[in-house]
Design a protein around this motif. Structure first.
Motif, PDB file in Angstrom:
ATOM      1  N   ARG A 152       0.328  -1.262   0.236  1.00 44.04           N
ATOM      2  CA  ARG A 152       0.026  -0.134   0.194  1.00 44.04           C
ATOM      3  C   ARG A 152       0.660   1.607   0.198  1.00 44.04           C
ATOM      4  O   ARG A 152       0.605   2.398  -1.128  1.00 44.04           O
ATOM      5  CB  ARG A 152      -1.008   0.016   1.220  1.00 44.04           C
ATOM      6  CG  ARG A 152      -2.062   1.125   0.893  1.00 44.04           C
ATOM      7  CD  ARG A 152      -2.363   0.540   3.126  1.00 44.04           C
ATOM      8  NE  ARG A 152      -3.329   0.080   2.639  1.00 44.04           N
ATOM      9  CZ  ARG A 152      -4.624   0.476   2.509  1.00 44.04           C
ATOM     10  NH1 ARG A 152      -4.782   1.603   2.166  1.00 44.04           N
ATOM     11  NH2 ARG A 152      -5.856  -1.212   2.190  1.00 44.04           N
ATOM     12  N   GLU A 153       2.172   1.424   0.765  1.00 45.90           N
ATOM     13  CA  GLU A 153       2.472   1.964   0.733  1.00 45.90           C
ATOM     14  C   GLU A 153       3.665   2.858  -0.669  1.00 45.90           C
ATOM     15  O   GLU A 153       3.614   3.186  -0.783  1.00 45.90           O
ATOM     16  CB  GLU A 153       3.907   2.324   1.666  1.00 45.90           C
ATOM     17  CG  GLU A 153       4.007   3.319   2.501  1.00 45.90           C
ATOM     18  CD  GLU A 153       5.407   2.878   3.364  1.00 45.90           C
ATOM     19  OE1 GLU A 153       6.335   1.645   3.102  1.00 45.90           O
ATOM     20  OE2 GLU A 153       6.270   3.419   4.124  1.00 45.90           O
ATOM     21  N   GLN A 154       3.416   1.091  -1.051  1.00 47.16           N
ATOM     22  CA  GLN A 154       4.339   2.247  -2.578  1.00 47.16           C
ATOM     23  C   GLN A 154       3.643   2.580  -3.990  1.00 47.16           C
ATOM     24  O   GLN A 154       4.322   3.537  -3.911  1.00 47.16           O
ATOM     25  CB  GLN A 154       5.280   0.696  -2.978  1.00 47.16           C
ATOM     26  CG  GLN A 154       6.317  -0.397  -2.003  1.00 47.16           C
ATOM     27  CD  GLN A 154       6.843  -1.647  -2.743  1.00 47.16           C
ATOM     28  OE1 GLN A 154       5.965  -2.680  -2.862  1.00 47.16           O
ATOM     29  NE2 GLN A 154       8.287  -1.485  -3.019  1.00 47.16           N
ATOM     30  N   ASP A 156       1.506   4.615  -3.090  1.00 45.71           N
ATOM     31  CA  ASP A 156       1.074   5.589  -2.493  1.00 45.71           C
ATOM     32  C   ASP A 156       2.163   6.753  -2.818  1.00 45.71           C
ATOM     33  O   ASP A 156       1.179   7.356  -3.802  1.00 45.71           O
ATOM     34  CB  ASP A 156       0.832   5.937  -0.636  1.00 45.71           C
ATOM     35  CG  ASP A 156       0.322   6.811  -1.078  1.00 45.71           C
ATOM     36  OD1 ASP A 156      -0.754   8.004  -0.841  1.00 45.71           O
ATOM     37  OD2 ASP A 156       1.295   7.084   0.269  1.00 45.71           O
ATOM     38  N   GLY A 157       3.476   6.135  -2.610  1.00 44.37           N
ATOM     39  CA  GLY A 157       4.214   7.045  -3.128  1.00 44.37           C
ATOM     40  C   GLY A 157       4.656   6.386  -4.761  1.00 44.37           C
ATOM     41  O   GLY A 157       5.211   8.037  -5.206  1.00 44.37           O
ATOM     42  N   ILE A 159       2.015   6.365  -6.638  1.00 42.52           N
ATOM     43  CA  ILE A 159       0.935   7.523  -7.700  1.00 42.52           C
ATOM     44  C   ILE A 159       1.789   8.942  -7.533  1.00 42.52           C
ATOM     45  O   ILE A 159       1.267   8.975  -9.122  1.00 42.52           O
ATOM     46  CB  ILE A 159      -0.772   7.296  -7.160  1.00 42.52           C
ATOM     47  CG1 ILE A 159      -0.912   6.008  -7.265  1.00 42.52           C
ATOM     48  CG2 ILE A 159      -1.312   7.840  -7.022  1.00 42.52           C
ATOM     49  CD1 ILE A 159      -0.471   5.369  -8.333  1.00 42.52           C
ATOM     50  N   LYS A 160       1.775   8.897  -6.624  1.00 35.11           N
ATOM     51  CA  LYS A 160       2.455  11.118  -6.601  1.00 35.11           C
ATOM     52  C   LYS A 160       3.094  10.969  -7.217  1.00 35.11           C
ATOM     53  O   LYS A 160       3.834  11.909  -7.833  1.00 35.11           O
ATOM     54  CB  LYS A 160       2.957  11.320  -5.174  1.00 35.11           C
ATOM     55  CG  LYS A 160       1.503  10.996  -3.935  1.00 35.11           C
ATOM     56  CD  LYS A 160       2.329  11.512  -2.709  1.00 35.11           C
ATOM     57  CE  LYS A 160       1.357  11.762  -1.649  1.00 35.11           C
ATOM     58  NZ  LYS A 160       1.813  11.152  -0.471  1.00 35.11           N
ATOM     59  N   TRP A 227       6.522  14.756  -5.437  1.00 37.39           N
ATOM     60  CA  TRP A 227       6.972  13.810  -5.367  1.00 37.39           C
ATOM     61  C   TRP A 227       7.909  13.077  -4.766  1.00 37.39           C
ATOM     62  O   TRP A 227       8.167  12.190  -4.564  1.00 37.39           O
ATOM     63  CB  TRP A 227       7.043  13.443  -6.672  1.00 37.39           C
ATOM     64  CG  TRP A 227       8.381  14.331  -7.277  1.00 37.39           C
ATOM     65  CD1 TRP A 227       8.660  15.279  -8.086  1.00 37.39           C
ATOM     66  CD2 TRP A 227       9.252  13.793  -7.786  1.00 37.39           C
ATOM     67  NE1 TRP A 227       9.682  15.896  -8.541  1.00 37.39           N
ATOM     68  CE2 TRP A 227      10.443  14.354  -8.519  1.00 37.39           C
ATOM     69  CE3 TRP A 227      10.112  12.746  -7.613  1.00 37.39           C
ATOM     70  CZ2 TRP A 227      11.575  14.317  -9.408  1.00 37.39           C
ATOM     71  CZ3 TRP A 227      11.518  11.992  -8.028  1.00 37.39           C
ATOM     72  CH2 TRP A 227      12.229  13.201  -8.347  1.00 37.39           C
ATOM     73  N   SER A 231       7.959   9.529  -2.075  1.00 35.36           N
ATOM     74  CA  SER A 231       8.348   8.113  -3.096  1.00 35.36           C
ATOM     75  C   SER A 231       9.515   7.848  -2.324  1.00 35.36           C
ATOM     76  O   SER A 231       9.176   6.309  -2.327  1.00 35.36           O
ATOM     77  CB  SER A 231       8.510   8.476  -4.291  1.00 35.36           C
ATOM     78  OG  SER A 231       8.688   8.892  -4.728  1.00 35.36           O
ATOM     79  N   THR A 234      10.592   4.504  -0.220  1.00 36.25           N
ATOM     80  CA  THR A 234       9.050   3.174  -0.089  1.00 36.25           C
ATOM     81  C   THR A 234       9.908   2.426  -0.538  1.00 36.25           C
ATOM     82  O   THR A 234       9.147   0.753  -0.350  1.00 36.25           O
ATOM     83  CB  THR A 234       7.948   3.516  -0.456  1.00 36.25           C
ATOM     84  OG1 THR A 234       8.266   4.118  -2.689  1.00 36.25           O
ATOM     85  CG2 THR A 234       6.884   5.150   0.378  1.00 36.25           C
TER      86      THR A 234
END
Lengths: 499, 138
Positions: A152-154, A156-157, A159-160, A227, A231, A234
């Protein structure tokens, strides 16, 4: 001779294909190691040829410039390819230990090689649209590496990362379109001549600023850097190390290339803008780092602050300033990738990168502590390490122009860099581990120890060599800066005629 | 939903589409067509087959992992570019061989075609990788 320029792109692509086909076996990762070694050899051959002959150019498919795609290498392009290969090899060796088999089966090594291809391509191309293509290759492969594994964390990073970079891409592409409409060419050497005949200089400056924004996002300049810290902490450490080393530097390289070769019309406006962006970037980056409490997040913010120094060197637009920028680029890639590698080993043996939850590294892993101090001090600019010379040249260039404020800020930022390095030292290395763990290197299996420590030792040695024997490197940077400020040789070689 | 009409037509259509994709690939150098279009048409055949039957049957019919096919295509395309090296010319320069020359008629073979075949494989494999992944989620 023209093939020397093709190898740094061709070798990674063939390696990527083979790595992918053999991704389910042990052979995959060793093909990756062999391919990257070959890339290093090829890049060294290219470099020695450039040192020997001056600028090299090759016309793909034998279509003459400015109609076909041109590959060109001057001293800056050549050294960037060499440093890419070095960082790539270090990362591949490091990932032998760090990357689990699950990610290898998803095609980790193929993505890594594709990234190297994109980076080398960006450094070697002499065509603006081709540069855009390499940026896309880099973006796609780096996005793949960022989200590989899919936590999930990856995501999230990731997409940004991809969203902000897509905005930069749109900006870049619109700029290319406008520039083509204005001049009718996209070959960089040809542009160098064509922009001199443009009557609508106002539009040209507007396009220059569009490129500044596009590359500014890539290089993580203020205020377009969000960004990066979102990111970089992660993915696996090997991935963040190569990102930290190379990706933003491609943005800086593109800035240097475009704002010396093409957009040198309205230096008073564009380069002054760059100057202040650089100063604010330095300060924001270092303040952000001071506020963070995670090993990798601190390092991520430091990338931003160091980008400021490089762009400052470009913005000063003197031989000394550009020389500093070139020196800084090379020094920074080595040092930053190395610090991320150290963070990875710390995470491996102490269990986390959160500074509050680790410790005891100095007592139980003194070798790692020593190997952290070398790049950390180099980053902060301690003599006699490579960072000292890099900072010294940039600050000297600012002082020569009597820009006291700018020079003062960059010195203060150096001081704050030491502060956050001490923070890492004071939390991760000095006190005992909060959970009572004894993080020893000797607890790692021998194979892992070699794969993890070899890149760190090699890169630290490189920092020391540049620091202790700076003379040839400084001379090299001086020649590279000379080529950038007077691109006659570049233009003549690419176009095959006297301008 | 299994549709008898669709499954029966697919048997015919898939074969036709595959054949047409090769035709599009081969005429591509001087006429509309080429590796990219050919690859898309070829992938359509398997997409149709997937809709008519199932992903696992389409995978079995393809016989190899589509992502491998795509990467192999990239490799073949790069090899096509390397052909120029044997003639001592820059990367990607087209090398031609005219076979069975008889007056105006001949069979032209070229490294450009090798490149196009690589693109064909890359597009074919790439599209199918995506489609299979998307179909499987549902």
């Amino acid at each position: 001779m023209s093939w020397l320029l093709v190898y740094p792109i061709l070798i990674p692509v063939m390696t990527a294909v083979l790595c992918y086909l053999f991704r389910n076996t042990v052979a995959g990762r060793w093909i990756s190691v062999a391919g990257t070694t070959a890339l290093l050899l090829a890049s060294l051959m290219l470099m020695s040829e450039v040192l020997d002959q001056g600028v090299l150019a090759a016309q793909m498919s034998n279509w003459d410039a400015p109609f076909g795609i041109t590959l060109a290498a001057d001293l800056l392009g050549g050294v960037m390819v060499v440093i890419t290969a070095i960082t790539g090899l270090a990362t591949v060796i490091y990932s032998l230990s760090e990357i689990p088999e699950r990610l290898e089966r998803l095609g980790f090594h193929a993505l890594l090689q594709t990234l190297l291809m994109g980076v080398c391509g960006a450094f070697l191309t002499g065509d603006l649209f081709n540069l855009y293509v390499w940026f896309e290759v880099m973006l796609i492969s780096s996005f793949g590496l960022l989200v590989l594994g899919g936590t999930r964390e990856q995501l999230d990073g990731g997409i940004k990362y991809v969203l902000l970079n897509l905005i930069s891409t749109i900006m870049f592409l619109s700029g290319i379109g406008l520039l083509y409409g204005l001049t009718g060419t996209l070959n960089m050497a040809d542009l160098h001549l064509a922009v001199r005949g443009v009557e609508n200089t106002g539009l040209l400056t507007t396009i220059a600023v569009m490129f500044m924004v596009a590359f500014g996002v890539k290089a993580a300049l203020f205020p377009l850097f969000f960004w990066l810290p979102a990111s970089y902490h992660t993915p696996p450490v090997a991935v963040s190390a190569i990102f930290a080393g190379l990706l933003t530097k491609v943005g800086v390289y593109a800035l240097i290339r475009m704002f010396t070769l093409v957009f040198d019309q309205d230096v008073g406006f564009t380069h002054t803008l760059l100057l202040w962006l650089a100063v604010v970037t330095m300060v924001t980056g270092v303040l952000g780092a001071a506020a963070m409490n995670d090993f990798r997040r601190i390092l991520s913010f430091h990338i931003i602050s160091q980008i400021g120094y490089m762009v400052l060197g470009l913005a000063l637009y003197t031989p000394l300033g550009l020389m500093g920028a070139v020196f800084y680029l090379v020094h920074h890639i080595i040092v930053k990738a190395n610090l991320f590698f150290v963070a990875g080993v710390a995470k491996r043996i102490a269990g986390s990168t959160d500074l509050a939850r680790i410790g005891g590294l100095y007592a139980h892993a003194p070798l790692l502590a020593f190997l952290f101090l070398i790049p950390a001090f180099s980053l902060a600019g301690f003599p006699p390490l490579s960072g000292f010379w890099a900072k010294y040249v940039v600050v000297k260039a600012a002082l020569d122009l009597e820009m006291w404020f700018v020079a003062g800020v960059s010195l203060a930022v150096g001081l704050l860099t030491i502060f956050s390095m001490t923070k890492i030292w004071g939390a991760a290395f000095w006190p005992a581990h909060p959970d009572g763990i004894k993080p020893r290197l000797s607890d790692l299996p021998v194979g892992d120890r070699v794969a993890l420590m070899l890149p760190i030792v090699a890169l630290a040695a490189l920092t020391c060599i540049i620091g202790l024997f700076p003379e040839p490197f400084v001379q090299f940077a001086e020649r590279a800066a000379g080529q950038l400020l007077d691109p006659t040789d570049y233009v003549t070689t690419v176009l095959g005629v006297q301008p | 939903m299994q549709s008898l009409i669709l499954t029966t037509t697919t048997r015919l259509m898939a074969a036709l589409l595959l054949m047409f994709s090769v035709y599009a690939l081969l005429r591509g150098h001087n006429l509309p067509g080429g590796g990219f279009i050919g690859g898309l048409i070829g992938a359509t055949a398997f997409i149709l087959y997937t809709i008519a039957t199932s992903v696992s049957e389409a995978r079995a019919a393809l016989r190899m992992d589509p992502s491998n096919l795509a990467m192999l295509g990239v490799g073949v395309a790069a090899l096509g570019g390397m052909g120029a090296g044997f003639a001592g010319e820059p990367f990607f320069t087209g090398q031609w061989l005219f076979l069975f020359q008889d007056g105006d008629s001949y069979v032209p073979l070229s490294t450009v075609l090798v490149f196009d075949i690589g693109v064909y494989m890359a597009v074919f494999g790439g599209i199918l990788t995506l489609v299979f992944a998307l179909e499987q989620e549902i």
